[in-house]
Design a protein around this motif. Structure first.
Motif, mmCIF file in Angstrom:
data_model
loop_
_atom_site.group_PDB
_atom_site.id
_atom_site.type_symbol
_atom_site.label_atom_id
_atom_site.label_comp_id
_atom_site.label_asym_id
_atom_site.label_seq_id
_atom_site.Cartn_x
_atom_site.Cartn_y
_atom_site.Cartn_z
ATOM 1 N N CYS A 21 41.277 33.499 32.897
ATOM 2 C CA CYS A 21 40.910 32.571 33.946
ATOM 3 C C CYS A 21 41.397 33.010 35.152
ATOM 4 O O CYS A 21 40.708 33.157 36.270
ATOM 5 N N LEU A 22 42.450 33.388 35.359
ATOM 6 C CA LEU A 22 43.344 33.710 36.819
ATOM 7 C C LEU A 22 44.210 34.965 36.710
ATOM 8 O O LEU A 22 44.973 35.011 35.618
ATOM 9 N N ALA A 23 44.327 35.689 37.715
ATOM 10 C CA ALA A 23 45.282 36.413 38.013
ATOM 11 C C ALA A 23 45.775 36.692 39.406
ATOM 12 O O ALA A 23 44.999 36.434 40.403
ATOM 13 N N ASP A 24 47.026 37.048 39.778
ATOM 14 C CA ASP A 24 47.657 36.766 41.082
ATOM 15 C C ASP A 24 48.319 38.288 41.278
ATOM 16 O O ASP A 24 49.078 38.075 42.557
ATOM 17 N N GLY A 25 48.215 39.210 40.697
ATOM 18 C CA GLY A 25 48.939 40.360 40.863
ATOM 19 C C GLY A 25 50.169 40.547 40.263
ATOM 20 O O GLY A 25 50.750 41.441 39.861
ATOM 21 N N ARG A 26 50.733 39.316 39.695
ATOM 22 C CA ARG A 26 52.082 39.020 38.915
ATOM 23 C C ARG A 26 51.789 38.406 37.763
ATOM 24 O O ARG A 26 52.421 38.622 36.681
ATOM 25 N N ASN A 27 51.028 37.446 37.494
ATOM 26 C CA ASN A 27 50.789 36.647 36.393
ATOM 27 C C ASN A 27 49.228 36.782 36.122
ATOM 28 O O ASN A 27 48.463 36.846 37.030
ATOM 29 N N GLU A 28 48.931 36.608 34.710
ATOM 30 C CA GLU A 28 47.510 36.476 34.114
ATOM 31 C C GLU A 28 47.664 35.148 33.550
ATOM 32 O O GLU A 28 48.586 35.137 32.637
ATOM 33 N N VAL A 211 40.599 36.817 40.634
ATOM 34 C CA VAL A 211 41.660 37.432 40.976
ATOM 35 C C VAL A 211 42.043 37.238 42.422
ATOM 36 O O VAL A 211 41.208 37.571 43.308
ATOM 37 N N LEU A 212 43.278 36.752 42.390
ATOM 38 C CA LEU A 212 43.887 36.534 43.869
ATOM 39 C C LEU A 212 44.750 37.316 44.268
ATOM 40 O O LEU A 212 45.637 37.952 43.710
ATOM 41 N N LEU A 213 44.448 37.912 45.648
ATOM 42 C CA LEU A 213 45.297 38.752 46.384
ATOM 43 C C LEU A 213 45.684 38.477 47.792
ATOM 44 O O LEU A 213 44.863 37.609 48.324
ATOM 45 N N GLY A 214 46.652 38.988 48.217
ATOM 46 C CA GLY A 214 47.011 38.200 49.399
ATOM 47 C C GLY A 214 46.271 39.049 50.748
ATOM 48 O O GLY A 214 46.147 38.260 51.737
ATOM 49 N N SER A 215 45.661 40.259 50.518
ATOM 50 C CA SER A 215 44.907 40.723 51.565
ATOM 51 C C SER A 215 44.301 41.957 51.014
ATOM 52 O O SER A 215 44.456 42.192 49.883
ATOM 53 N N VAL A 216 43.667 42.768 52.034
ATOM 54 C CA VAL A 216 42.787 43.826 51.729
ATOM 55 C C VAL A 216 43.489 45.246 52.145
ATOM 56 O O VAL A 216 43.167 46.435 52.144
ATOM 57 N N ILE A 217 44.766 44.991 52.680
ATOM 58 C CA ILE A 217 45.510 46.114 53.556
ATOM 59 C C ILE A 217 45.898 46.986 52.544
ATOM 60 O O ILE A 217 45.830 48.053 52.962
ATOM 61 N N PHE A 218 46.324 46.763 51.330
ATOM 62 C CA PHE A 218 46.949 47.623 50.356
ATOM 63 C C PHE A 218 45.833 48.109 49.401
ATOM 64 O O PHE A 218 45.453 47.598 48.415
ATOM 65 N N MET A 219 44.810 48.952 49.985
ATOM 66 C CA MET A 219 43.716 49.610 49.222
ATOM 67 C C MET A 219 43.561 50.057 48.114
ATOM 68 O O MET A 219 42.735 49.547 47.207
ATOM 69 N N GLN A 220 44.680 50.588 47.401
ATOM 70 C CA GLN A 220 44.747 51.110 46.177
ATOM 71 C C GLN A 220 44.915 49.798 45.231
ATOM 72 O O GLN A 220 44.379 49.756 44.126
ATOM 73 N N VAL A 221 45.560 48.692 45.712
ATOM 74 C CA VAL A 221 45.728 47.545 44.850
ATOM 75 C C VAL A 221 44.322 47.019 44.650
ATOM 76 O O VAL A 221 44.116 46.353 43.547
ATOM 77 N N VAL A 222 43.647 46.846 45.925
ATOM 78 C CA VAL A 222 42.189 46.110 45.732
ATOM 79 C C VAL A 222 41.490 47.126 44.481
ATOM 80 O O VAL A 222 40.888 46.458 43.815
ATOM 81 N N LEU A 223 41.321 48.353 44.708
ATOM 82 C CA LEU A 223 40.684 49.422 43.860
ATOM 83 C C LEU A 223 41.329 49.253 42.669
ATOM 84 O O LEU A 223 40.492 49.066 41.503
ATOM 85 N N ASP A 224 42.338 48.969 42.054
ATOM 86 C CA ASP A 224 42.961 49.072 40.811
ATOM 87 C C ASP A 224 42.638 47.575 40.167
ATOM 88 O O ASP A 224 42.238 47.638 38.995
ATOM 89 N N CYS A 225 42.511 46.526 41.110
ATOM 90 C CA CYS A 225 41.974 45.225 40.587
ATOM 91 C C CYS A 225 40.722 45.217 40.185
ATOM 92 O O CYS A 225 40.212 44.395 39.339
ATOM 93 N N ILE A 226 39.745 45.835 41.136
ATOM 94 C CA ILE A 226 38.594 45.930 40.616
ATOM 95 C C ILE A 226 38.240 46.568 39.307
ATOM 96 O O ILE A 226 37.170 46.201 38.521
#
Length: 389
Positions: A21-28, A211-226
């Protein structure tokens, strides 16, 4: 018929309990896990005395906790009043006083006349025996939320939305982007604003994943989530798109067979960014939504499928009906040479501005919300917007 987003989550928790259902970088969370947290926190708020019709002010933390909080409030029939993380303390105090808040939920305490609840403790409440029979789901005509505008273009306004309005906006999005049930949408923009909040609601109504993220500033985090969540859709505002394109280079092209669509809105998109996105994701549907907080997601254009449509904002979404009016709200025959003010009707329209009778009279014309946007309908049946008066 599902009457609210929280009822939809309860339904999916019953039918597809183990679905992501949901993820936010810390929880799923699965749908069942999400429903258990919603019920657990709703019971806690109930013990604090929160009841139907009460306003609860929430300072967004761009987290799972905020999402659980919002639906727990609505499950009780109370009214969710989200505010952005960086808003001034004085603004929080002003809003809390205006809506007669019964509770304030945030990471840090603030001196207010209502009780404070710590946001970081929200996920400690979980009802593993969660049962929808323990609650009465809100009805379509119950108030769901009050969204306060930032006031950057004038006086800040509180936009009152019934559950009927919230569900209709979500259906506009689902229908507009042709959302699949297995959709996994990356939302790296604030959920305190209507744009991000409504895309999250849409996926919850559809039984999809976010998948919820705070921003797109940390590009590797964005790509890892994708990669990790096999993201199939991305929701952006133009400023976030510009950052993503600048920081990622041509990395998005690696996912040209995975990303089904990108949806944008809230402001005009520079043509150069549109063209870059077309080149990187040639097979993807690239949507630009037109709408306001008052009348959400009412018009849509796939600018990858319909190129060279200058000033075009697309076709009405499933609940939207448009008219063109003069300043007094009288219908006019609008053309490119003599455009009219764009006015929208439909179930997604707000019920009104909070405690602003005079402004409501100016805004509502024969069931339509009158905007200051000058527009007309072309011979192709699409709507073209020439600017704001």
């Amino acid at each position: 018929m599902v009457r609210s987003i929280v009822e939809a989550v309860a339904l999916h928790a019953k039918e597809t309990p183990d679905k992501f259902c949901l993820a936010d970088g810390r929880n799923e969370l699965t749908y069942r896990g999400y429903w258990e947290h919603i019920c657990g926190y709703a019971k806690h708020l109930q013990e604090l005395g929160i009841k139907k019709g009460d306003c609860v002010v929430v300072r967004n933390s761009q987290s799972m906790e905020t999402l659980v909080t919002g639906l727990a409030i609505q499950l009780l029939g109370a009214i969710f009043v989200p505010l952005e993380k960086n808003v001034a303390d004085s603004r929080i105090q002003e809003v809390a006083e205006a809506v007669h808040a019964k509770c304030y939920i945030a990471v840090k305490e603030l001196e207010l006349s209502c009780p404070y609840e710590k946001m970081t403790e929200v996920l400690s409440y979980r009802d593993e025996a969660a049962n929808e029979a323990d609650f009465t789901f809100p009805q379509l005509e119950d108030m769901a939320e009050i969204l306060f505008t930032t006031g950057t273009t004038g006086v800040s306004k509180g936009i009152e939305l019934l559950h009927r309005n919230v569900v209709a906006v979500a259906e506009n999005v689902i229908d507009g982007v042709e959302m699949d049930k297995d959709n996994v949408e990356l939302i790296p923009i604030p959920i305190s604003h209507s744009h991000g909040l409504r895309r999250y609601y849409s996926n919850m109504l559809n039984g999809s994943s976010v998948v919820l993220l705070g921003s797109v500033i940390f590009m590797q985090v964005v790509l890892d989530c994708i990669e990790k969540y096999h993201v199939t859709a991305i929701d952006l505002v133009p400023a976030a798109l510009a950052s993503l394109l600048k920081l990622s280079g041509d990395k998005l092209a690696d996912y040209k067979d995975q990303i089904r669509y990108v949806q944008l809105g809230s402001a005009p998109i520079p043509e150069t960014d549109k063209e870059t996105l077309r080149q990187l994701l040639p097979k993807s549907r690239l949507y630009n939504f037109y709408g306001t907080t008052e009348s959400g997601c009412s018009c849509i254009l796939d600018f990858n499928a319909m190129k060279d449509k200058k000033n075009c904002i697309g076709r009405p979404t499933c609940h939207a009906k448009f008219e063109f009016m003069d300043e007094d709200g009288n219908p006019v025959k609008a053309t490119e040479e003599t455009p009219g003010f764009l006015a929208c009707a439909g179930d997604m329209n707000m019920v009104g501005y909070y405690q602003a009778d005079a402004l409501n009279k100016e805004t509502f014309k024969n069931g339509y919300i009158l905007t200051q946007d000058m527009a007309y309908m072309g011979e192709d049946g699409l709507i073209y917007m020439l600017g704001r008066q």
